[in-house]
Design an enzyme around this catalytic site. Sequence first.
Site, PDB file in Angstrom:
ATOM      1  N   GLU A 185       0.791  -1.748  -0.329  1.00 32.92           N
ATOM      2  CA  GLU A 185       0.074   0.158  -0.390  1.00 32.92           C
ATOM      3  C   GLU A 185       0.672   1.088  -0.347  1.00 32.92           C
ATOM      4  O   GLU A 185       0.722   2.362  -0.426  1.00 32.92           O
ATOM      5  CB  GLU A 185      -1.037   0.208   1.304  1.00 32.92           C
ATOM      6  CG  GLU A 185      -1.631   1.408   1.208  1.00 32.92           C
ATOM      7  CD  GLU A 185      -1.228   2.293   2.188  1.00 32.92           C
ATOM      8  OE1 GLU A 185      -2.146   3.720   1.187  1.00 32.92           O
ATOM      9  OE2 GLU A 185      -0.609   2.482   2.410  1.00 32.92           O
ATOM     10  N   GLU A 186       1.821   1.743   0.630  1.00 31.18           N
ATOM     11  CA  GLU A 186       2.338   2.928   0.642  1.00 31.18           C
ATOM     12  C   GLU A 186       2.992   2.837  -0.158  1.00 31.18           C
ATOM     13  O   GLU A 186       3.592   4.171  -0.545  1.00 31.18           O
ATOM     14  CB  GLU A 186       3.778   2.070   1.853  1.00 31.18           C
ATOM     15  CG  GLU A 186       3.499   1.581   3.513  1.00 31.18           C
ATOM     16  CD  GLU A 186       2.481   2.932   4.190  1.00 31.18           C
ATOM     17  OE1 GLU A 186       2.399   3.726   3.032  1.00 31.18           O
ATOM     18  OE2 GLU A 186       1.994   3.311   5.193  1.00 31.18           O
TER      19      GLU A 186
ATOM     20  N   ASP B  38      -6.978   1.419   8.024  1.00 29.08           N
ATOM     21  CA  ASP B  38      -5.503   2.108   7.782  1.00 29.08           C
ATOM     22  C   ASP B  38      -5.231   3.418   8.634  1.00 29.08           C
ATOM     23  O   ASP B  38      -4.510   4.126   8.083  1.00 29.08           O
ATOM     24  CB  ASP B  38      -4.749   2.086   6.494  1.00 29.08           C
ATOM     25  CG  ASP B  38      -3.585   2.331   5.949  1.00 29.08           C
ATOM     26  OD1 ASP B  38      -3.204   2.136   7.043  1.00 29.08           O
ATOM     27  OD2 ASP B  38      -3.680   2.352   4.942  1.00 29.08           O
TER      28      ASP B  38
END
Lengths: 444, 444
Positions: free
Chosen positions: B309-310, B337
């Site tokens: 995701e990052e 998140d």
Amino acid sequence: MYGQNEDAFAIREIYDKALTEGDCYEWLHHLCKDIGPRLAGSPGAEAAVFSMKRLMDTLGFDTVYLQPCTVPRWDRGAPASGRIVNNAVVGTENLDVTALGNSVGTGPEGITAPIIEVFSLQEVEQLGRDGVAGKIVFFNRPMDPTQIQTFRAYGGAVDQRGSGHVIAAKFGARATLVRSMTTSLDDIPHTGAVAPSEDGFAIPALSVSTNGAEKLSRLLRQGEVRVHLQSNGRNLPPVQSFNVIGEVRGSEFPDEIVLVGGHLDSWDVGEGAHDDGAGIVHSLQVLPLWQKIGHKPKRTFRCVLFMNEENGLAGGRAYWAASNENKEFHLAALESDSGGFTPRGFSATGREDVFTDDYRKINEWLPLLEPYGLGFTSGGSGADISGLKSQGGLLIGFRPDSQRYFDFHHTKTDVFENVNKRELELGAASITSLLYLIDKYGLR
Amino acid sequence: MYGQNEDAFAIREIYDKALTEGDCYEWLHHLCKDIGPRLAGSPGAEAAVFSMKRLMDTLGFDTVYLQPCTVPRWDRGAPASGRIVNNAVVGTENLDVTALGNSVGTGPEGITAPIIEVFSLQEVEQLGRDGVAGKIVFFNRPMDPTQIQTFRAYGGAVDQRGSGHVIAAKFGARATLVRSMTTSLDDIPHTGAVAPSEDGFAIPALSVSTNGAEKLSRLLRQGEVRVHLQSNGRNLPPVQSFNVIGEVRGSEFPDEIVLVGGHLDSWDVGEGAHDDGAGIVHSLQVLPLWQKIGHKPKRTFRCVLFMNEENGLAGGRAYWAASNENKEFHLAALESDSGGFTPRGFSATGREDVFTDDYRKINEWLPLLEPYGLGFTSGGSGADISGLKSQGGLLIGFRPDSQRYFDFHHTKTDVFENVNKRELELGAASITSLLYLIDKYGLR
């Protein structure tokens, strides 16, 4: 019905100013780091009184004054120690303990005795002298971790700390050891007050960390456990101290008082950052924020920094006595004494005949406050303002998020570093906003 | 209309079990301390994939499997350094900087150049090549501290980090230095992704602590400021990694999928405790809590630990592609998140033609959730589930208190010790309760 747009704008401005020009975080730093612990009657408490008076002198109150009260003076002395002695399973092992406030010491030699585990005051009654005499009574009923509001869990366990030693002493116990008031499992003992002994049969009272309590409980399931405790508490002659009060006379309704307050004293083991440095700086922040948005109090506004909430309530009592004698009317009194965490809202209580009306009015303001995460519940306000109930005004408790409060409460970790700047500032803004509405519109 | 008493009881039980028998805090300890940082493509990320797969194998899913995805591989190399050089006011002084994710390094000699301060991407456009070429562009627009929801403040500032280097490179800048994404004033630089360069004109991109940014800004008001930056980021060939997925087939509506997830990767500078270890263990906790209260999924339940995701979203993309190809229908997908803080509620979004109905249903459940401090807002869910929108289901974001999130986000302080056990457990209970209602009653 109200100037909702105007009020929404004013409240938005209060939050903006609190978050960008607020002083409360710096004031808290001063209170925690320059002054430090502030147990009633201690040099720290005295320094706090005069330092806060000087600060209030600069904040634009009409008058700032000290209100005398006579406070008990308890001194912890050298840190207490505790250990499990010659145990069949673990041999000799240290326990993390601390003396409870107002408790007498063990004497320099300490006390060594078998412990018995109980989970309620009633259990001590049932055990009676045969079961209790000569023993150390170990109160081990945990705070209920399933309570979402941790203060309810505290309320359900704290009788063991407050009164356990009285009943244990009655049946000949040598000392009490109380499980620390937290749902965390850790090595940090929590102090706090025991009720002063009234009949002279005082016995030492200490608390033990929750990890220590769990260990004692496990060992007791396997056989006898003897514990050595040494503590050095002393009750000294009472001394004079003060509430610190700032006042602005109301321009339209000077006889209706709107009070905000917290307690200036703290326990001696940390810095009293959440308890109740946060409440002090929240309270001090209200008038400066009103000034920044150009709001002048219509009602008489009073900021009261109470002395001796932790182990006597002498400041609160002195304030109520004077207020009632002067036939004052507190339209609303709000105490912040639940820490400097993210605001969740307020709880309110009052005299039955007027409470419902006051509370209805407050509920009408909800649309203005909900955008900031604030709600209202009925029930509970604050110890220092509880004696104002007879005047018929609304008593309000500020209610921030309570999940972390008992990680720090009455311990050496209740320090400045554990207060978050934004959370603190949001608290000040929340209180300032509600009191702005009350001052502007009244309650009935 | 619903079995409100039965459901109130079930939700109470979910909270009780989470707070007394929850595993999520221990799992987070494992993820943070045994595994540690988990940047996509790194050995930590690989260890996390296989460790979480083994854990999920024990939790009672029908099937647990790995879903391949190809992830970019960025390596920070040796820590970056920065300093103010030969300044007329302060001489030479260190700056707290860190390389931004995906950025190229400066080379071993570093870069020394004058800095220019800007507050927006547009300002760089306006300065053009004459103003920018040969300089280090210093992006210094702060996150707006007056936003109550800190994620909104983040959203209002993060374009500088994500895209600043692209536009600066276009006009010949030598590097960018971006004010860290936090409202705190401190010495900790925050990392985070920059958009990968597509045209080969990549320049080094670093962030500077907010205190460092304030200092640079002050010095620039007094004259020229030259800065030396050295960083070592490298973009390596992509590698294979995986989403980790556990599934229980629904007993009544197997074609309606209810998804919970978080992202398993993290930045390399801390332990990814709040971002997004919390979301991972929240997600893992749902099925065990359902089991403890005897709830068997009527709909197909899927727990997805997304990869990357990052700095790429490769895991999310792989999941959507497979799901859409298989013509799946996600009735609801919830991502956690936003950290492991005290729950405040959920936000939800969806395809316009069905969102209102879904959202109405959720609002009917509010009385069951409000006692736990939960509310709903519309808008926003989570990056990893955003590509499921076309399926027409409801996309939900878990929304805990956001005040402390950007103290830790993408820094070395995003570690296990900064997550509170109760707050984490309450998050797991909140998510489990909402998904229990959705699974039991559906949405339309």
